[in-house]
Design an enzyme around this catalytic site. Structure first.
Site, mmCIF file in Angstrom:
data_model
loop_
_atom_site.group_PDB
_atom_site.id
_atom_site.type_symbol
_atom_site.label_atom_id
_atom_site.label_comp_id
_atom_site.label_asym_id
_atom_site.label_seq_id
_atom_site.Cartn_x
_atom_site.Cartn_y
_atom_site.Cartn_z
ATOM 1 N N ARG A 62 9.763 4.990 -4.287
ATOM 2 C CA ARG A 62 10.310 3.334 -4.127
ATOM 3 C C ARG A 62 11.626 3.744 -3.508
ATOM 4 N NH1 ARG A 62 8.277 4.257 -9.238
ATOM 5 N NH2 ARG A 62 6.745 2.679 -9.931
ATOM 6 N N HIS A 77 1.419 -9.083 -4.868
ATOM 7 C CA HIS A 77 1.906 -10.006 -6.321
ATOM 8 C C HIS A 77 1.997 -11.310 -5.951
ATOM 9 C CE1 HIS A 77 2.830 -6.055 -7.971
ATOM 10 N NE2 HIS A 77 3.483 -5.784 -6.903
ATOM 11 N N CYS A 127 -19.651 11.140 1.151
ATOM 12 C CA CYS A 127 -19.106 10.377 0.223
ATOM 13 C C CYS A 127 -19.076 8.819 0.427
ATOM 14 C CB CYS A 127 -17.937 10.845 -0.349
ATOM 15 S SG CYS A 127 -18.070 12.733 -0.986
ATOM 16 N N SER A 177 3.744 -6.953 -0.338
ATOM 17 C CA SER A 177 3.612 -8.646 -0.557
ATOM 18 C C SER A 177 4.358 -9.467 0.332
ATOM 19 C CB SER A 177 3.542 -8.903 -1.909
ATOM 20 O OG SER A 177 3.222 -7.784 -2.841
ATOM 21 N N VAL A 184 14.915 9.270 14.869
ATOM 22 C CA VAL A 184 16.295 8.819 15.414
ATOM 23 C C VAL A 184 17.384 9.697 14.681
ATOM 24 C CG1 VAL A 184 17.859 6.802 15.326
ATOM 25 C CG2 VAL A 184 15.337 6.527 15.702
ATOM 26 N N CYS A 216 -15.539 13.929 -2.856
ATOM 27 C CA CYS A 216 -15.472 15.516 -2.654
ATOM 28 C C CYS A 216 -14.016 15.685 -1.985
ATOM 29 C CB CYS A 216 -16.605 15.873 -1.632
ATOM 30 S SG CYS A 216 -16.242 15.968 0.115
HETATM 31 C C1 LIG Z 1 4.752 3.775 -6.475
HETATM 32 C C2 LIG Z 1 4.907 2.545 -5.557
HETATM 33 C C3 LIG Z 1 3.964 1.387 -5.893
HETATM 34 C C4 LIG Z 1 4.245 0.139 -5.172
HETATM 35 N N1 LIG Z 1 3.187 -0.946 -5.266
HETATM 36 C C5 LIG Z 1 3.463 -2.156 -4.573
HETATM 37 C C6 LIG Z 1 2.509 -3.079 -4.684
HETATM 38 O O1 LIG Z 1 1.612 -2.925 -5.329
HETATM 39 N N2 LIG Z 1 2.918 -4.144 -3.879
HETATM 40 C C7 LIG Z 1 3.881 -4.333 -3.249
HETATM 41 O O2 LIG Z 1 4.200 -5.567 -2.646
HETATM 42 N N3 LIG Z 1 4.875 -3.393 -2.977
HETATM 43 C C8 LIG Z 1 4.442 -2.170 -3.592
HETATM 44 N N4 LIG Z 1 5.333 -1.023 -3.333
HETATM 45 C C9 LIG Z 1 6.186 -1.449 -2.298
HETATM 46 C C10 LIG Z 1 5.826 -1.131 -0.836
HETATM 47 O O3 LIG Z 1 4.933 0.160 -0.902
HETATM 48 C C11 LIG Z 1 7.238 -0.941 -0.119
HETATM 49 O O4 LIG Z 1 8.005 -1.957 -0.135
HETATM 50 C C12 LIG Z 1 6.704 -0.697 1.474
HETATM 51 O O5 LIG Z 1 5.508 0.218 1.784
HETATM 52 C C13 LIG Z 1 7.920 -0.372 2.451
HETATM 53 O O6 LIG Z 1 7.512 -0.318 3.623
HETATM 54 P P1 LIG Z 1 8.498 0.104 4.510
HETATM 55 O O7 LIG Z 1 7.999 -0.035 5.962
HETATM 56 O O8 LIG Z 1 10.002 -0.383 4.376
HETATM 57 O O9 LIG Z 1 8.690 1.835 4.306
HETATM 58 P P2 LIG Z 1 7.954 3.073 4.889
HETATM 59 O O10 LIG Z 1 6.471 2.803 4.703
HETATM 60 O O11 LIG Z 1 8.501 4.376 4.052
HETATM 61 O O12 LIG Z 1 8.219 3.278 6.090
HETATM 62 C C14 LIG Z 1 9.596 3.639 6.937
HETATM 63 C C15 LIG Z 1 9.180 4.502 7.991
HETATM 64 O O13 LIG Z 1 10.433 4.787 8.837
HETATM 65 C C16 LIG Z 1 10.286 6.308 9.115
HETATM 66 N N5 LIG Z 1 11.454 6.695 9.377
HETATM 67 C C17 LIG Z 1 12.436 7.111 8.458
HETATM 68 N N6 LIG Z 1 13.648 7.542 8.977
HETATM 69 C C18 LIG Z 1 13.424 7.469 10.412
HETATM 70 C C19 LIG Z 1 14.180 7.999 11.359
HETATM 71 N N7 LIG Z 1 15.407 8.498 11.209
HETATM 72 N N8 LIG Z 1 13.791 7.936 12.662
HETATM 73 C C20 LIG Z 1 12.425 7.490 12.999
HETATM 74 N N9 LIG Z 1 11.525 6.830 11.732
HETATM 75 C C21 LIG Z 1 11.946 7.148 10.414
HETATM 76 C C22 LIG Z 1 9.323 6.985 7.931
HETATM 77 O O14 LIG Z 1 8.659 8.226 8.493
HETATM 78 C C23 LIG Z 1 8.683 5.782 7.664
HETATM 79 O O15 LIG Z 1 7.325 5.829 8.056
HETATM 80 C C24 LIG Z 1 5.289 0.120 -4.041
HETATM 81 C C25 LIG Z 1 6.064 0.905 -3.898
HETATM 82 C C26 LIG Z 1 6.132 2.566 -4.553
HETATM 83 C C27 LIG Z 1 6.690 3.528 -4.201
#
Ligand SMILES: Cc1cc2nc3c(=O)[nH]c(=O)nc-3n(C[C@H](O)[C@H](O)[C@H](O)COP(=O)(O)OP(=O)(O)OC[C@H]3O[C@@H](n4cnc5c(N)ncnc54)[C@H](O)[C@@H]3O)c2cc1C
Length: 476
Positions: free
Chosen positions: A311, A49, A402, A342, A172, A437
């Site tokens: 989210r 974004h 594909c 982003s 964890v 596919c």
């Molecule tokens: C529908 C949707 C659309 C979106 N579109 C956009 C977009 O277009 N642009 C944008 O900027 N953002 C977008 N976002 C937001 C973006 O996807 C997230 O902000 C980002 O992926 C979050 O990353 P993260 O690493 O915080 O979480 P995650 O990718 O969920 O990573 C967290 C990790 O922690 C691990 N974990 C959890 N608990 C434990 C534990 N107790 N012990 C060990 N491991 C653990 C999980 O398994 C996971 O792998 C969107 C989100 C959604 C849902």
């Protein structure tokens, strides 16, 4: 005792790990799943974004424009496809156009200057696919697209090459304070002592925070469903098309992935269960009907799959980033919903600085920011293909028809740093199985190659880790 334990190998945990590897520190990333990008980072819109819509003064407004500006250099260093294809927010009435003006002003307050309101005639020149209802649009040239899981894999590989250790299948389950740090316990009874903890646990970041802090957090799970169209779909809009946001978020968009697929979505429905990733007829119907307001001629016959992401929404409507007031050396990076992808490069940089300061860390003189991806056969010219096959005949064996993915790419994905060990791991590193596919033809071949290269029986190969075995009941 290690220096830093990062909980979570999503885009946020991996961005922080890479930035922290610029310092001389012993760092481990702890991930409950079998690979990186198994949480929200695998299923989102993949949009970088521009940063005009986050309310000025919030952390979202601070990190989104900064992160977005870091993408061109980061994508080059990590050899990750990224395109600055721009975005539009369309309005369907004169009243809505007034809201676009407000959005543009907010964007300017966030430091985004090259925003423009285009009339219907002007916007049709750059995006002829828009529907008859569109009367005007806010155009943001600096918005882009990236593959969210490929970025996460690349950040993690680069962090690993710079000395960060990754422990998969390591949930964890408990955290306690000890002298000079924290003790983490895992499901299997093992423990790890660390001076600092970074909570990047995505949907579970409230659980991790609540294990240690008196200031409790509650993540609201907000599901978004999508339809993905074949890459062969004709007349895909060149840029991302948003509608005006509502109280649940940015609303339904029509976009294209960096690999060339069109997609529509997401809706926004609050759910109870952290693994509720099912798509529903009702949800997809809403998404398609709403997307059809923005563009004409959505060819639904070209839909190849649907998917959903969750989210991690906080009531504060903002990210929660920083050292806990009641737990020195414990850093929250929680509630990272959109624009988290982003913002990831900027969040990574900021959190790494905070942790390094807390630990008085010295720079890592041998840090190398460069990572090279897997050379893609489908992107090579015929001359390059000939040379690749001459050097490595496995480039001559197409496994996924594909997406034109060869055996050489699959073997490379398995044997590189943090290599793939599952079918989904191969898919996210090479696109094998992502085409029309949807892996109907290549699953068995991928399974054979994984078993051969990892020297495992075929029954041990999984889709995405324990519990998702592909072959059961095989005769001995
Ligand atoms: C529908 C949707 C659309 C979106 N579109 C956009 C977009 O277009 N642009 C944008 O900027 N953002 C977008 N976002 C937001 C973006 O996807 C997230 O902000 C980002 O992926 C979050 O990353 P993260 O690493 O915080 O979480 P995650 O990718 O969920 O990573 C967290 C990790 O922690 C691990 N974990 C959890 N608990 C434990 C534990 N107790 N012990 C060990 N491991 C653990 C999980 O398994 C996971 O792998 C969107 C989100 C959604 C849902």
């Amino acid at each position: 005792m290690i220096d830093v334990a990062i909980i979570g190998a999503g885009v946020i945990g991996c961005a922080i790990a890479r930035e922290l590897s610029r310092y001389s520190l012993e760092i481990s990333v702890l991930e409950k799943e079998a690979d990186v990008a198994e949480g929200t980072s695998k299923a989102n819109s993949g949009i970088v974004h521009a940063g005009y819509d986050a309310a000025a003064g919030t952390l979202k407004a601070k990190f989104n424009p900064r992160g977005s500006a870091m993408f061109p250099k980061l994508a080059q260093e990590l050899d990750v496809p990224y395109k600055q294809n721009g975005s539009l927010v369309v309005s369907f009435s004169i009243e809505d156009t007034a809201r676009l003006e407000k959005m543009m002003e907010n964007g300017k307050r966030n430091g985004i200057d090259d925003l423009e309101i285009l009339s219907r005639e002007q916007v049709l020149e750059i995006c002829p696919q828009l529907s008859d209802r569109v009367v005007a649009a806010l155009y943001a040239k600096t918005a882009g697209i990236v593959c969210p899981y490929e970025l996460t894999v690349a950040l993690a590989e680069n962090a690993a090459s710079n000395g960060v250790k990754f422990r998969f299948g390591s949930r964890v389950s408990e955290i306690s304070r000890i002298k000079n740090g924290y003790k983490l316990a895992f499901d299997d009874g093992q423990t790890l002592e660390t001076k600092a903890v970074v909570n990047a646990a995505g949907l579970f970041s409230d659980e991790i925070n609540n294990m240690i802090s008196e200031k409790k957090l509650k993540i609201i799970l907000r599901k978004g469903e999508y339809c993905l169209f074949d890459r062969m779909t004709e007349n895909i809009p060149p840029m991302t098309i948003f509608q005006l946001p509502n109280e649940m978020g940015k609303g339904v968009l029509v976009g294209r992935t960096v690999d060339g697929n069109m997609f529509v979505g997401p809706n926004a429905i609050d759910v109870e269960n952290r693994d509720n990733l099912e798509t529903t007829a009702k949800g997809l119907d809403y998404v398609l009907k709403t997307a059809a307001l923005s563009v004409s001629d959505l060819n639904t016959r070209q839909i190849i799959t649907s998917f959903a992401g969750l989210r991690a929404h906080l009531e504060s409507e903002d990210f929660e980033i920083g050292e806990l007031a009641d737990a020195e050396g414990f850093f929250n990076v929680a509630g990272i919903e959109s624009p988290g992808l982003s913002s990831a490069p900027a969040i990574g940089e900021e959190v790494a600085k905070l942790v390094a300061e807390r630990l008085s860390a010295k720079p890592n003189a041998s840090f190398n920011p460069v990572r090279r991806g897997i050379p893609k056969f489908r992107e090579m010219s015929n001359v390059e293909r000939d040379a690749a096959i001459n050097e490595n005949p496995a480039y001559g064996k197409v496994v996924c028809r594909c997406e034109t993915v060869t055996e050489a790419e699959i073997v490379n994905a398995i044997h590189r740093p943090l290599g793939a060990t599952t079918l989904d791991g191969i898919k996210r590193r090479t696109r094998a199985g992502m085409g029309r596919c949807q892996s109907g033809f290549c699953t068995t071949r991928l399974l054979n190659i994984l078993a051969r290269e990892l020297n495992l029986p075929e029954e041990a190969i999984t889709k995405s880790g324990k519990g998702s075995e592909l072959l059961i009941g095989k005769k001995q």
